[in-house]
Design an enzyme around this catalytic site. Structure first.
Site, mmCIF file in Angstrom:
data_model
loop_
_atom_site.group_PDB
_atom_site.id
_atom_site.type_symbol
_atom_site.label_atom_id
_atom_site.label_comp_id
_atom_site.label_asym_id
_atom_site.label_seq_id
_atom_site.Cartn_x
_atom_site.Cartn_y
_atom_site.Cartn_z
ATOM 1 C CG PHE A 142 -2.854 5.319 13.086
ATOM 2 C CD1 PHE A 142 -1.909 5.302 14.204
ATOM 3 C CD2 PHE A 142 -2.687 6.632 12.335
ATOM 4 C CE1 PHE A 142 -1.314 6.217 14.821
ATOM 5 C CE2 PHE A 142 -2.039 7.707 13.145
ATOM 6 C CZ PHE A 142 -1.405 7.210 14.159
ATOM 7 C CE LYS B 263 -11.412 -0.077 10.405
ATOM 8 N NZ LYS B 263 -10.680 0.685 9.428
ATOM 9 C CG ASN C 135 -0.252 -0.191 2.355
ATOM 10 O OD1 ASN C 135 0.799 0.580 2.920
ATOM 11 N ND2 ASN C 135 -0.280 -1.377 3.198
HETATM 12 O O1 C5P Z 1 -9.089 -2.782 10.414
HETATM 13 P P1 C5P Z 1 -8.098 -1.756 9.959
HETATM 14 O O2 C5P Z 1 -6.945 -2.448 9.087
HETATM 15 O O3 C5P Z 1 -8.539 -0.630 9.180
HETATM 16 O O4 C5P Z 1 -7.525 -1.248 11.278
HETATM 17 C C1 C5P Z 1 -6.360 -0.452 11.345
HETATM 18 C C2 C5P Z 1 -5.621 -0.469 12.496
HETATM 19 O O5 C5P Z 1 -5.389 -1.766 12.883
HETATM 20 C C3 C5P Z 1 -4.227 0.101 12.275
HETATM 21 O O6 C5P Z 1 -3.592 0.628 13.615
HETATM 22 C C4 C5P Z 1 -3.312 -1.089 12.028
HETATM 23 O O7 C5P Z 1 -2.137 -0.947 12.429
HETATM 24 C C5 C5P Z 1 -3.951 -2.260 12.689
HETATM 25 N N1 C5P Z 1 -4.176 -3.537 11.907
HETATM 26 C C6 C5P Z 1 -3.428 -4.635 12.557
HETATM 27 N N2 C5P Z 1 -3.392 -5.843 11.676
HETATM 28 C C7 C5P Z 1 -3.954 -5.955 10.558
HETATM 29 C C8 C5P Z 1 -4.636 -4.777 10.205
HETATM 30 C C9 C5P Z 1 -4.559 -3.481 10.610
HETATM 31 O O8 C5P Z 1 -2.904 -4.475 13.542
HETATM 32 N N3 C5P Z 1 -4.192 -7.173 9.808
#
Ligand code: C5P
Length: 410
Positions: free
Chosen positions: A323, A337, A208
C-alpha cells in the site's frame, strides 16, 4: 451481494424467532427479496403479520396454501429461490429433515428445494449436546446442508451454555459466504493491518492514524473467497473480522517484522496494508520523561526494518501487495515503491482526499501492477475496494499457475 436474491426464510418454533425479524430486515436492507415460511409452533412466538409487513410478501404457513398462479406453493417457491435459511432451527425440525419427514410447509420446502439450505439452530444446551441432535446435525452436514454453530451464553430457559441462535451479523456473513465464488481456495494469504506503536518511554509512543479497517476488510473478503487467512495487526479498536481468521496482535514495527517473517514461508500471498512506522525512537527510556525547564526536548530516531522490501528480496513464487498512503505525487511515489520493493501490485491512495484513507469506511484508490497497468477505483466501501484488490490478486494467481514450469513444485 444479496441484491435481488430470492431468499426463503423458514421460521420454526423457538424463542429466537423474534430475532429472525431482525435477520429479515438486514436481508431486505441488502436488497434481497425474502419469502417467509412458518411452522405452526413458530406462530405461537411471533405472528405472520410481522413478517408479512416487513418482507412485503405473503407468509406461507399452510401446507395446502397455493400461490396466486395456482402452482403448488412449496414447489413454486423452492424452484425460484437462490437460498433457504431456517432460523431458528429447533431440534424438532433438524430431526424431521434428517429423517426424511415432510409434514409441514418448512420441511416440505427443504425437501423440494435444490438450492443451498442454511440452518441456524437454537435450543437448550442439553438438547443441543444430546447424542440424537448431534447425530442429526452430522447427518445433515453429510448431505451438504450448511450450519451456523449456535453461540454460547444465557439461554431463554435460564441455563447457560451453547444453544443461542448465532448473531444476525454472523448469519448474514455466512449467507454472503455461500453466494461468493471461492476463487482463493487453496491459497494462504497473510494480511497486515493497522498502525504500529513505537515506544518513547513507559507511557508514550509514536503512531499514525491507521485504524486497521482496510486490512480487516481484506482479511474478511479473502476468507470469504476461500483463502486461509492469517491477520497480523497493530493495536486496534475493531471487532474481529471473523471467528475463523487467526489474529496475531503486535505493537511495534520490529514485532510485526518478526511475526511476518514467521508466517512468510507458509503463505503464497502477502498483502501489507499495515501503516508501519518508518522510524522509531532510538532509545526507549525506562523512566517517564519529565518536563524540562527550558521547554524543549529532542528525540533521536532510527530506521525501522522495511518489512515489505525484505519480503521482495526473498520472495519465490509469492504474490506481494503493498500500500502507498500518500499526501502528494501519488503515482510517482507508488511506482517507485512498486519497483524498489519488487511488488506485484501496489494500492495507492491520496489520504488527503475526503472519504479516503485513515479512519473512514470508504476508500478511493489506484491499483498499479508490475506490468505498468493502472486501475482507478472510485470512492467505494472498504469491503468493495477489498474485493477489487482481490480480483487483481486472483488474476495474478491464475497467471502464475499458467506460467509456472513443470513440475509445478512450490
Ligand atoms: O515506503 P512506505 O512506508 O510508504 O511503503 C508502504 C508499504 O510498505 C506498505 O505496504 C507498508 O505496509 C509497507 N511497509 C513495511 N515496512 C515499513 C514501512 C512500510 O512493510 N517499515
Amino acid at each position: 451481494m444479496l441484491k435481488n436474491k430470492e431468499i426463503i426464510l423458514g421460521v420454526t418454533g423457538g424463542i429466537a424467532a423474534y430475532k429472525t425479524v431482525e435477520l429479515l430486515r438486514e436481508l431486505s436492507k441488502r436488497g434481497a427479496n425474502v419469502h417467509v415460511v412458518m411452522t405452526q409452533n413458530a406462530q405461537r412466538f411471533i405472528t405472520p403479520l410481522t413478517f408479512q409487513t416487513l418482507s412485503g410478501n405473503p407468509v406461507l404457513c399452510d401446507m395446502f396454501q397455493l400461490l396466486e398462479d395456482s402452482k403448488i406453493g412449496h414447489v413454486a417457491l423452492a424452484d425460484s429461490a437462490d437460498l433457504m435459511v431456517i432460523a431458528p432451527a429447533t431440534a424438532n425440525i433438524l430431526g424431521k429433515i434428517a429423517n426424511g419427514i415432510a409434514d409441514d410447509f418448512v420441511t416440505t420446502m427443504v425437501m423440494a428445494t435444490k438450492v443451498p439450505v442454511l440452518f441456524a439452530p437454537s435450543m437448550n444446551v442439553n438438547m443441543w449436546e444430546s447424542d440424537i441432535v448431534q447425530r442429526n446435525v452430522e447427518r445433515l452436514k453429510a448431505h451438504r446442508y450448511e450450519f451456523m454453530d449456535p453461540a454460547e451464553g444465557d439461554l431463554a430457559c435460564g441455563s447457560v451454555g451453547k444453544g443461542r441462535m448465532a448473531d444476525i451479523e454472523e448469519i448474514i456473513e455466512k449467507i454472503e459466504d455461500i453466494f461468493t465464488t471461492k476463487d482463493l481456495t487453496g491459497q494462504h494469504v497473510l494480511i497486515t493491518a493497522g498502525p504500529t506503536l513505537e515506544p518513547i518511554d513507559p507511557v508514550r509512543y509514536i503512531t499514525n492514524r491507521s485504524t486497521g479497517r482496510m486490512g480487516f476488510a481484506l482479511a474478511k473478503m479473502a476468507r470469504r473467497r476461500g483463502a486461509e487467512v492469517t491477520l497480523i495487526t497493530g493495536p486496534h479498536y475493531l471487532s474481529v473480522p471473523r471467528r475463523d481468521i487467526p489474529q496475531i496482535v503486535v505493537n511495534d514495527a520490529r514485532e510485526m517484522h518478526d511475526a511476518v517473517a514467521g508466517c512468510f514461508d507458509d503463505c503464497q500471498i502477502v498483502i501489507m496494508a499495515a501503516a508501519v512506522a518508518d522510524f522509531r525512537p532510538q532509545d526507549v527510556l525506562e523512566e517517564k520523561i519529565t518536563k524540562r525547564k527550558n521547554g524543549s526536548y529532542c528525540l533521536e530516531m532510527e530506521k525501522n526494518p522495511d518489512i515489505l522490501k525484505e519480503l521482495g528480496e526473498k520472495k519465490r513464487n509469492h504474490i506481494l501487495v503493498g500500500f502507498a498512503a500518500e499526501t502528494s505525487e501519488l503515482m510517482e511515489h507508488a511506482e517507485v515503491k512498486l519497483q524498489e520493493k519488487k511488488l506485484d501490485l501496489i494500492v495507492a491512495n491520496d489520504v488527503t482526499q475526503p472519504g479516503a484513507g485513515f479512519g473512514v469506511d470508504t476508500n478511493r484508490v489506484k491499483i498499479l501492477d508490475a506490468f505498468g497497468k493502472v486501475r482507478t477505483v472510485p470512492l467505494l466501501s472498504k469491503d468493495e475496494v477489498a474485493h477489487i484488490i482481490l480480483d487483481h490478486v486472483v488474476k495474478l494467481v491464475k497467471k502464475k499457475e499458467k506460467d509456472r514450469p513443470w513440475p509445478r513444485n512450490w
